[in-house]
Design a protein around this motif. Sequence first.
Motif, short mmCIF file in Angstrom:
data_model
loop_
_atom_site.label_atom_id
_atom_site.label_comp_id
_atom_site.label_asym_id
_atom_site.label_seq_id
_atom_site.Cartn_x
_atom_site.Cartn_y
_atom_site.Cartn_z
N ILE A 104 -11.08 11.11 -41.05
CA ILE A 104 -11.04 9.70 -41.45
C ILE A 104 -11.57 9.62 -42.88
O ILE A 104 -12.68 10.07 -43.17
CB ILE A 104 -11.89 8.84 -40.50
CG1 ILE A 104 -11.27 8.87 -39.11
CG2 ILE A 104 -11.98 7.40 -41.01
CD1 ILE A 104 -12.12 8.24 -38.03
N THR A 105 -10.75 9.06 -43.76
CA THR A 105 -11.11 9.07 -45.18
C THR A 105 -11.41 7.68 -45.73
O THR A 105 -11.95 7.57 -46.83
CB THR A 105 -9.98 9.68 -46.02
OG1 THR A 105 -8.79 8.89 -45.84
CG2 THR A 105 -9.72 11.13 -45.61
N ASN A 106 -11.03 6.65 -45.00
CA ASN A 106 -11.27 5.31 -45.52
C ASN A 106 -11.20 4.30 -44.38
O ASN A 106 -10.52 4.54 -43.38
CB ASN A 106 -10.22 4.95 -46.58
CG ASN A 106 -10.79 4.12 -47.72
OD1 ASN A 106 -11.90 3.58 -47.61
ND2 ASN A 106 -10.04 4.03 -48.81
N GLU A 115 -7.83 4.95 -42.52
CA GLU A 115 -6.92 5.91 -43.14
C GLU A 115 -7.34 7.32 -42.72
O GLU A 115 -8.55 7.64 -42.72
CB GLU A 115 -6.97 5.81 -44.67
CG GLU A 115 -6.48 4.48 -45.21
CD GLU A 115 -5.01 4.22 -44.91
OE1 GLU A 115 -4.22 5.18 -44.97
OE2 GLU A 115 -4.67 3.06 -44.58
N THR A 134 -2.20 5.68 -40.97
CA THR A 134 -2.96 4.44 -40.93
C THR A 134 -3.01 3.97 -39.48
O THR A 134 -1.97 3.82 -38.84
CB THR A 134 -2.30 3.34 -41.79
OG1 THR A 134 -2.15 3.82 -43.12
CG2 THR A 134 -3.15 2.07 -41.80
N ARG B 18 -1.23 9.45 -51.60
CA ARG B 18 -1.66 8.10 -51.21
C ARG B 18 -3.17 7.97 -51.36
O ARG B 18 -3.78 7.07 -50.78
CB ARG B 18 -1.27 7.81 -49.75
CG ARG B 18 0.22 7.54 -49.54
CD ARG B 18 0.49 7.19 -48.09
NE ARG B 18 -0.18 5.97 -47.69
CZ ARG B 18 -0.63 5.73 -46.45
NH1 ARG B 18 -0.46 6.64 -45.51
NH2 ARG B 18 -1.23 4.61 -46.16
N ALA B 23 -11.68 6.38 -52.81
CA ALA B 23 -11.86 7.23 -51.63
C ALA B 23 -12.19 8.66 -52.04
O ALA B 23 -12.99 9.34 -51.38
CB ALA B 23 -10.59 7.20 -50.78
N ASN B 26 -15.87 8.62 -52.97
CA ASN B 26 -16.69 8.50 -51.77
C ASN B 26 -16.74 9.83 -51.01
O ASN B 26 -17.79 10.23 -50.49
CB ASN B 26 -16.12 7.39 -50.87
CG ASN B 26 -17.08 6.98 -49.79
OD1 ASN B 26 -18.30 6.96 -50.01
ND2 ASN B 26 -16.57 6.68 -48.61
N TRP B 27 -15.60 10.53 -50.97
CA TRP B 27 -15.56 11.82 -50.27
C TRP B 27 -16.43 12.86 -50.99
O TRP B 27 -17.12 13.66 -50.34
CB TRP B 27 -14.12 12.31 -50.16
CG TRP B 27 -13.95 13.35 -49.09
CD1 TRP B 27 -13.96 14.70 -49.25
CD2 TRP B 27 -13.81 13.12 -47.69
NE1 TRP B 27 -13.82 15.32 -48.02
CE2 TRP B 27 -13.72 14.37 -47.06
CE3 TRP B 27 -13.73 11.95 -46.91
CZ2 TRP B 27 -13.57 14.50 -45.68
CZ3 TRP B 27 -13.58 12.10 -45.54
CH2 TRP B 27 -13.50 13.36 -44.95
N LEU B 30 -19.86 12.19 -49.96
CA LEU B 30 -20.10 12.63 -48.58
C LEU B 30 -20.24 14.16 -48.47
O LEU B 30 -20.99 14.67 -47.66
CB LEU B 30 -18.93 12.21 -47.68
CG LEU B 30 -18.92 10.81 -47.11
CD1 LEU B 30 -17.59 10.57 -46.41
CD2 LEU B 30 -20.06 10.62 -46.12
N VAL B 177 -7.30 12.80 -49.78
CA VAL B 177 -8.71 12.50 -50.08
C VAL B 177 -9.62 13.65 -49.67
O VAL B 177 -10.49 14.09 -50.44
CB VAL B 177 -9.12 11.21 -49.34
CG1 VAL B 177 -10.62 10.99 -49.43
CG2 VAL B 177 -8.36 10.02 -49.91
N SER B 178 -9.41 14.18 -48.48
CA SER B 178 -10.36 15.15 -47.93
C SER B 178 -10.25 16.52 -48.57
O SER B 178 -11.04 17.41 -48.26
CB SER B 178 -10.17 15.27 -46.42
OG SER B 178 -8.83 15.61 -46.13
#
Lengths: 139, 227
Positions: A104-106, A115, A134, B18, B23, B26-27, B30, B177-178
């Motif tokens: 879970i990234t957002n 997301e 999503t 995307r 994000a 933020n990642w 984290l 993102v990750s």
Amino acid sequence: MTKFDQINIGDTLGPLELFVSKDQCRAYAKLMGMGEGAGRFTDDEAAKKEGLPGMILPGNMSLGLLSKLVTDWIGSSNAWLKQMSTTYRVPVQPDHAITIHGFITNKNPAEQTAEIDVWMENEEAERLVTGTATVEFRK
Amino acid sequence: MSTILDLHTHSEASEDSRAPVEAYLNWIKLRAAERPVDGIVLTEHRQFNRGGDYRALEDKFGTLVLRASEVETNYGHMLVFGVNDDMVKRFDFADVHLDAQTLINEVARMGGIVVPCHPGRPNIGMYEHYQNKPPLENVVAVEALNGGSRKGEDERSAELIAKYGFAATGGSDSHLVSLIGLCATKFSAYIKTIEDLVNELKARNYEPVDFRPRRKAVPHAVAMESR
């Protein structure tokens, strides 16, 4: 059952470890009407003639497996898989172990959506198919 | 004071990502213990994206956000750092057949630097082009570690670096993102601006750093149920 307020950015989904056999790949292709004229999904030699290393999974099958990680996580929660996008980086071969990861990234509290990054890896930890999902939690 | 930057990232401004910049930051926060990255460079595909003001996000997360580009040439994909108006006028960044030697020379003349990325990748990496074309001149550095590399790709990049004496960078090439910060570049200097980054890239005082988790075999793959 998972509620929107209980999930956190950084939470993991899975990993889901799978082994898709060639017979299962053929069965999927046949069921989806892909068997005729798309030998890459059913026959090693036909796939090699196209420059592939051997039979590969249909893209929709990989998409379905990635979706399974998310829908398994949703389970009986009051939520639904609203959107999923994928990028096919490397052909996925049957008769190999694959692992599907998710994070879970957002979170969007106003929309009650989460997301999620998802991807499928082979035994070498090479990312074969990547995507984002999503999930919307009903208010 | 050293600086660790992820020099190769794609946000939602690239058509195949995307990932929002917020994000990403933020990642990084984290995962700071595993991926101690001080900043990222957005290298959107075939464009120089001036959109978005990230200063508030930089302050919120304490992470530097710089901008560059990833373009496509006759020697594979390349990162362009220090993009300015002169470069944008001189080159059509959307052209997927840019002449690599002209790009390298002209960008250097205009104050920037070009770094070929994922050189070991088939079709879009410099290694394959070096097998049947003359080597490029004035290449300072290439991307040695790429977070999206398949088996053998980083090894081919290392071969090029050893043979031609290039300096070596690292970047995640993240589209998710990750995956941000999996590979990066550690500079011996403090970097705060794109000008600092260009100067340091030219000075060769850096090394690639690898924060990818160690790869481990899948012990017990579970067969799918047949229906």
